[in-house]
Design a protein around this motif. Structure first.
Motif, PDB file in Angstrom:
ATOM      1  N   SER A 220       0.844  -1.192   0.000  1.00 17.78           N
ATOM      2  CA  SER A 220       0.000   0.000   0.000  1.00 17.78           C
ATOM      3  C   SER A 220       0.880   1.243   0.000  1.00 17.78           C
ATOM      4  N   PRO A 221       0.626   2.185  -0.912  1.00 16.21           N
ATOM      5  CA  PRO A 221       1.451   3.392  -0.983  1.00 16.21           C
ATOM      6  C   PRO A 221       1.088   4.436   0.079  1.00 16.21           C
ATOM      7  N   ASP A 222      -0.009   4.219   0.778  1.00 18.07           N
ATOM      8  CA  ASP A 222      -0.511   5.229   1.715  1.00 18.07           C
ATOM      9  C   ASP A 222       0.092   5.133   3.109  1.00 18.07           C
ATOM     10  N   GLY A 223       0.782   4.040   3.409  1.00 15.04           N
ATOM     11  CA  GLY A 223       1.372   3.895   4.729  1.00 15.04           C
ATOM     12  C   GLY A 223       0.341   3.503   5.781  1.00 15.04           C
ATOM     13  N   PHE A 224       0.774   3.524   7.048  1.00 16.47           N
ATOM     14  CA  PHE A 224      -0.076   3.054   8.142  1.00 16.47           C
ATOM     15  C   PHE A 224      -1.036   4.110   8.686  1.00 16.47           C
ATOM     16  N   GLU A 225      -0.829   5.382   8.338  1.00 10.19           N
ATOM     17  CA  GLU A 225      -1.674   6.435   8.922  1.00 10.19           C
ATOM     18  C   GLU A 225      -3.169   6.205   8.699  1.00 10.19           C
ATOM     19  N   PRO A 226      -3.615   5.959   7.456  1.00 14.34           N
ATOM     20  CA  PRO A 226      -5.052   5.717   7.263  1.00 14.34           C
ATOM     21  C   PRO A 226      -5.523   4.421   7.906  1.00 14.34           C
ATOM     22  N   VAL A 227      -4.641   3.449   8.019  1.00 13.23           N
ATOM     23  CA  VAL A 227      -5.004   2.181   8.666  1.00 13.23           C
ATOM     24  C   VAL A 227      -5.222   2.419  10.156  1.00 13.23           C
ATOM     25  N   PHE A 228      -4.309   3.181  10.757  1.00 13.94           N
ATOM     26  CA  PHE A 228      -4.463   3.512  12.178  1.00 13.94           C
ATOM     27  C   PHE A 228      -5.773   4.256  12.415  1.00 13.94           C
ATOM     28  N   ALA A 229      -6.105   5.185  11.516  1.00 11.59           N
ATOM     29  CA  ALA A 229      -7.346   5.949  11.655  1.00 11.59           C
ATOM     30  C   ALA A 229      -8.566   5.026  11.617  1.00 11.59           C
ATOM     31  N   GLN A 230      -8.510   3.999  10.775  1.00  9.02           N
ATOM     32  CA  GLN A 230      -9.609   3.035  10.699  1.00  9.02           C
ATOM     33  C   GLN A 230      -9.785   2.307  12.021  1.00  9.02           C
ATOM     34  N   PHE A 231      -8.683   1.803  12.551  1.00  4.80           N
ATOM     35  CA  PHE A 231      -8.750   1.058  13.811  1.00  4.80           C
ATOM     36  C   PHE A 231      -9.140   1.960  14.977  1.00  4.80           C
ATOM     37  N   LEU A 232      -8.628   3.190  14.997  1.00  6.50           N
ATOM     38  CA  LEU A 232      -8.942   4.103  16.084  1.00  6.50           C
ATOM     39  C   LEU A 232     -10.437   4.412  16.119  1.00  6.50           C
ATOM     40  N   ALA A 233     -11.038   4.631  14.955  1.00  8.38           N
ATOM     41  CA  ALA A 233     -12.475   4.910  14.900  1.00  8.38           C
ATOM     42  C   ALA A 233     -13.269   3.732  15.458  1.00  8.38           C
ATOM     43  N   LEU A 234     -12.867   2.526  15.113  1.00 11.60           N
ATOM     44  CA  LEU A 234     -13.547   1.332  15.620  1.00 11.60           C
ATOM     45  C   LEU A 234     -13.317   1.162  17.121  1.00 11.60           C
ATOM     46  N   ALA A 235     -12.088   1.464  17.569  1.00 12.40           N
ATOM     47  CA  ALA A 235     -11.771   1.370  18.998  1.00 12.40           C
ATOM     48  C   ALA A 235     -12.622   2.341  19.805  1.00 12.40           C
ATOM     49  N   GLN A 236     -12.780   3.542  19.289  1.00 11.40           N
ATOM     50  CA  GLN A 236     -13.582   4.550  19.975  1.00 11.40           C
ATOM     51  C   GLN A 236     -15.061   4.161  20.034  1.00 11.40           C
ATOM     52  N   GLU A 237     -15.474   3.306  19.111  1.00 15.55           N
ATOM     53  CA  GLU A 237     -16.849   2.813  19.107  1.00 15.55           C
ATOM     54  C   GLU A 237     -17.018   1.596  20.001  1.00 15.55           C
ATOM     55  N   GLY A 238     -15.906   1.144  20.609  1.00 13.84           N
ATOM     56  CA  GLY A 238     -15.995   0.061  21.585  1.00 13.84           C
ATOM     57  C   GLY A 238     -15.609  -1.312  21.091  1.00 13.84           C
TER      58      GLY A 238
END
Length: 215
Positions: A55-73
């Motif tokens: 993936s050329p985008d790196g881990f930043e967008p992946v982290f954002a995906q997981f963080l949003a889910l984590a914040q939802e519990g």
């Protein structure tokens, strides 16, 4: 007569067009959102692709995906967010945030997070060092299938606790120990002052917001 028929066809067509637009709007408005399970599966897929360098985008967008889910519990996402804070994947190293999310996932029953929280208490990483809590969380993780956690728990009992009666009491406590019933961990956050970090390190605490290369 022909003119009347054509006019009727025209009017039917116009009415049908507006009806179709209204139907499309209703369908769009009532469309079922993507489920948490689907989003989690996508996040895991994106993580795997990024980890393999595809993936050329790196881990930043992946982290954002997981963080949003984590914040939802979501407990799995919470455990992953904690790990990404430690491995610096898409986010800066932060022991406090890692322990904060592991604590949530551990109390939700995630064995991996329970083990990591036990290690945090063992090392004083983001929390006050507490060998009793380290042992309890490590043994809880072991009961849930984490083999390495059991080895560290036994090592902690022998080397750090070093009191057979105390270990026996902790084992008795484990019979009623419920991860979901534990109080949230008290996370230690300190200003970025070198002298303060040094004092805490001497006291056995790994100051938060300090990378491995700064210790």
């Amino acid at each position: 007569m022909t003119r009347s028929i054509l006019l009727g066809v025209f009017l039917c067509g116009v009415l049908g067009l507006f009806a179709g637009l209204g139907s499309a709007e209703t369908t769009s408005a009532t469309q079922t959102p993507v489920s948490i399970e689907e989003r989690l599966a996508q996040a895991n897929k994106d993580y795997d692709l990024t980890f393999r360098g595809l993936s050329p985008d790196g881990f930043e967008p992946v982290f954002a995906q997981f963080l949003a889910l984590a914040q939802e519990g979501n407990a799995e996402a919470q455990e992953t967010v904690g790990r990404m804070y430690i491995t610096q994947q898409g986010v800066a190293f932060d022991h406090c945030e890692a322990t904060y999310w592991w604590d949530k996932a551990a109390r939700a029953g995630r064995a991996g997070a329970q083990a990591r929280l036990g290690y945090s208490y063992w090392g004083g990483d983001g929390v006050i060092r507490d060998f009793d809590l380290a042992y309890l969380w490590l043994m809880t993780a072991a009961k849930n299938g984490d083999v390495n956690a059991k080895k560290r728990a036994k090592s902690t009992a022998k080397s750090e606790i070093a009191d057979e009666q105390r270990v026996f009491d902790l084992d008795m406590k484990l019979n009623k120990w419920k991860a979901e019933g534990q109080d949230p961990a008290i996370i230690i956050r300190v200003p970025k002052i070198f002298a303060l970090k040094l004092i805490l390190a001497i006291a056995g605490l790994t100051p938060c917001h300090m990378g491995y290369d700064e210790i």
